[in-house]
Each structure stands twice: as C-alpha cells, then as structure tokens.
Design a protein around this motif. Structure first.
Motif, PDB file in Angstrom:
ATOM      1  N   LEU A   8      46.638  36.137  46.426  1.00 43.31           N
ATOM      2  CA  LEU A   8      45.229  35.804  46.244  1.00 43.31           C
ATOM      3  C   LEU A   8      45.027  34.791  45.123  1.00 43.31           C
ATOM      4  CD1 LEU A   8      43.647  39.387  46.423  1.00 43.31           C
ATOM      5  CD2 LEU A   8      44.007  37.751  48.281  1.00 43.31           C
ATOM      6  N   ARG A   9      43.963  34.024  45.262  1.00 43.15           N
ATOM      7  CA  ARG A   9      43.537  33.094  44.213  1.00 43.15           C
ATOM      8  C   ARG A   9      42.513  33.802  43.322  1.00 43.15           C
ATOM      9  NH1 ARG A   9      42.407  27.809  44.578  1.00 43.15           N
ATOM     10  NH2 ARG A   9      40.218  28.340  44.776  1.00 43.15           N
ATOM     11  N   PHE A  10      42.127  33.132  42.260  1.00 39.02           N
ATOM     12  CA  PHE A  10      41.206  33.716  41.283  1.00 39.02           C
ATOM     13  C   PHE A  10      39.841  34.061  41.872  1.00 39.02           C
ATOM     14  CE2 PHE A  10      40.148  29.273  41.262  1.00 39.02           C
ATOM     15  CZ  PHE A  10      38.776  29.243  41.045  1.00 39.02           C
ATOM     16  N   ASP A  11      39.435  33.385  42.928  1.00 44.78           N
ATOM     17  CA  ASP A  11      38.107  33.626  43.473  1.00 44.78           C
ATOM     18  C   ASP A  11      38.117  34.465  44.752  1.00 44.78           C
ATOM     19  OD1 ASP A  11      39.334  31.588  44.877  1.00 44.78           O
ATOM     20  OD2 ASP A  11      37.595  30.258  44.888  1.00 44.78           O
ATOM     21  N   ASP A  12      39.297  34.883  45.200  1.00 46.73           N
ATOM     22  CA  ASP A  12      39.386  35.743  46.378  1.00 46.73           C
ATOM     23  C   ASP A  12      38.982  37.164  46.000  1.00 46.73           C
ATOM     24  OD1 ASP A  12      40.369  33.721  48.044  1.00 46.73           O
ATOM     25  OD2 ASP A  12      42.452  34.177  47.555  1.00 46.73           O
ATOM     26  N   ASP A  59      50.140  32.501  35.528  1.00 42.05           N
ATOM     27  CA  ASP A  59      50.977  31.319  35.739  1.00 42.05           C
ATOM     28  C   ASP A  59      50.306  30.129  35.064  1.00 42.05           C
ATOM     29  OD1 ASP A  59      52.996  29.673  36.647  1.00 42.05           O
ATOM     30  OD2 ASP A  59      52.121  29.431  38.647  1.00 42.05           O
ATOM     31  N   VAL A  83      47.619  38.562  42.584  1.00 45.25           N
ATOM     32  CA  VAL A  83      46.635  37.543  42.232  1.00 45.25           C
ATOM     33  C   VAL A  83      47.307  36.559  41.284  1.00 45.25           C
ATOM     34  CG1 VAL A  83      44.428  37.081  41.097  1.00 45.25           C
ATOM     35  CG2 VAL A  83      44.725  39.165  42.451  1.00 45.25           C
ATOM     36  N   ARG A  84      47.246  35.281  41.620  1.00 41.05           N
ATOM     37  CA  ARG A  84      47.858  34.233  40.774  1.00 41.05           C
ATOM     38  C   ARG A  84      46.744  33.500  40.034  1.00 41.05           C
ATOM     39  NH1 ARG A  84      51.813  29.470  43.068  1.00 41.05           N
ATOM     40  NH2 ARG A  84      52.672  28.825  41.055  1.00 41.05           N
ATOM     41  N   LEU A  85      46.837  33.505  38.704  1.00 36.72           N
ATOM     42  CA  LEU A  85      45.862  32.834  37.850  1.00 36.72           C
ATOM     43  C   LEU A  85      46.571  31.696  37.121  1.00 36.72           C
ATOM     44  CD1 LEU A  85      44.165  36.064  36.460  1.00 36.72           C
ATOM     45  CD2 LEU A  85      43.473  34.675  38.433  1.00 36.72           C
ATOM     46  N   ARG A  86      46.054  30.466  37.292  1.00 41.30           N
ATOM     47  CA  ARG A  86      46.758  29.276  36.809  1.00 41.30           C
ATOM     48  C   ARG A  86      46.146  28.607  35.579  1.00 41.30           C
ATOM     49  NH1 ARG A  86      49.670  26.305  41.415  1.00 41.30           N
ATOM     50  NH2 ARG A  86      49.811  27.859  43.034  1.00 41.30           N
ATOM     51  N   GLU A 125      40.495  30.218  35.066  1.00 41.80           N
ATOM     52  CA  GLU A 125      40.680  31.075  36.244  1.00 41.80           C
ATOM     53  C   GLU A 125      40.765  32.541  35.829  1.00 41.80           C
ATOM     54  OE1 GLU A 125      43.850  30.015  38.887  1.00 41.80           O
ATOM     55  OE2 GLU A 125      42.900  28.107  39.459  1.00 41.80           O
ATOM     56  N   TRP A 166      38.179  35.194  37.266  1.00 39.54           N
ATOM     57  CA  TRP A 166      38.669  36.349  38.014  1.00 39.54           C
ATOM     58  C   TRP A 166      38.144  37.652  37.393  1.00 39.54           C
ATOM     59  CZ3 TRP A 166      42.126  40.342  36.657  1.00 39.54           C
ATOM     60  CH2 TRP A 166      42.480  41.171  37.721  1.00 39.54           C
TER      61      TRP A 166
END
Length: 189
Positions: free
Chosen positions: A2-6, A95, A167-170, A174, A178
């Motif tokens: 998942l991305r930060f906004d999913d 990340d 969940v990947r936060l870059r 983000e 999130w």
C-alpha cells in the motif's frame, strides 16, 4: 504493497515498523501505539544489556510480548524477525531518502545523545564520537552499510506473507499524511 494514501483493510492490532537505523522507527511505532491505544515495546530495550551486550532473555521477552493481542514495535534484530512477522498484521516501511533525511537525522541524534550523555537502554550511552572511525558496528556506519537491505527484504516479506499488510512511506510528508489519514481512519471507534 500500500501507498501512504491507500486505506487500510481494517484496524491493525500488531504493528511492526521497518527501516534503516535513524529512519524514525521507534518514534513512529510509539505514535501508532498511542493512536491505536495499544502497547509499544521498544525492541532495543529488550535486546541491549549492560555494556551493549545482548541480553540472554531477549527472545523469551519477544515471545512474551508478541503473544499479546495488540502491540507495536520495530522490525529489528534478525533473531526476532520471524517471531515478529509471524504475529504482525501490519508492517509500516519507512523508506525515506537516506542521504538527505535519514543520515543527517541519525548523525544529529547520535551527537546529541553523546554530548548530553543520554542514558539509553540498561544504562548504555553512545560511545565517543571518534568511534565512528574505528568501530564497524557504530550506528552511523551500520546505517550506511545496511541502508539498502530493506529494499530487498520488505518486498520479499510482502510476497511470502499474504496475511501481512505492508505500507511503504517514502517521505516525512507521506508519514504525516498516512498517520492523519488511513491510520486515524481505522483508529476511530
């Protein structure tokens, strides 16, 4: 992944936060714990004994807290990783950009802790600053040497553990988005 906004698929009960040293794992794990109203166990406090020696009871302590219904911690220490991942239902991967965010943050934290002689786990303090040049295990050198391991490890974990939401936060923004969005959305009663 998942991305930060999913949106999250549900309210997580057992959360691990992954990332290189200095990425903010402990800080985020504590925030997640407060928002979800669950305990946070700082895994380094269980691992490090006096004089930075590993505690013999480390894995027993990890087994005890992961048996609980709800918790947060950091995904660290290879010997504990399988125990944590077996029970976790959410992995948050920090990340963040290493050279511009993580490394400066880690250096500032390390210098601050050393200059203030901040007591960390079980009476330990950061070693003298010059040891960054002589000790291959120094936290700054460790972070530089291991900075890319999560880029290989986390996707493998996601692929082999279908029960685990990742969940990947870059970026720092983000992370904030999130926390304020998907995490708070599932934390509401």
């Amino acid at each position: 992944m998942l991305r930060f906004d999913d949106p999250l698929p549900g309210r997580p009960a057992r959360v691990v936060v992954a990332g290189v040293s200095g990425a903010g794992k402990t800080t985020l794990a504590g925030r997640v714990a407060r928002i979800l109203g669950v305990p946070h166990t700082e895994i380094d406090a269980l691992f490090h004994g006096a004089d930075w020696t590993p505690r013999e009871a480390f894995l027993d302590d990890v087994r005890e807290f992961v048996a609980g219904e709800a918790w947060t911690t950091e995904l660290q220490h290879a010997s504990a990783r399988p125990l944590l991942l077996e029970r976790a239902d959410l992995l948050v991967w920090l990340d963040l950009p290493f050279a511009t965010v993580v490394l400066p943050r880690l250096v500032r934290r390390t210098v601050r802790r050393r200059l203030r002689r901040e007591v960390l786990w079980n009476g330990n303090v950061e070693p003298p600053l010059h040891t960054v040049l002589t000790d291959r295990e120094h936290v700054v050198r460790w972070a530089v040497a291991t900075r890319n391991k999560h880029r290989r490890r986390v996707p493998q974990l996601a692929a082999t553990r279908p029960h685990l939401t990742v969940v990947r936060l870059r970026s720092a923004s983000e992370v904030e988005r999130w926390v304020a969005g998907p995490l708070r959305a599932v934390a509401r009663p």
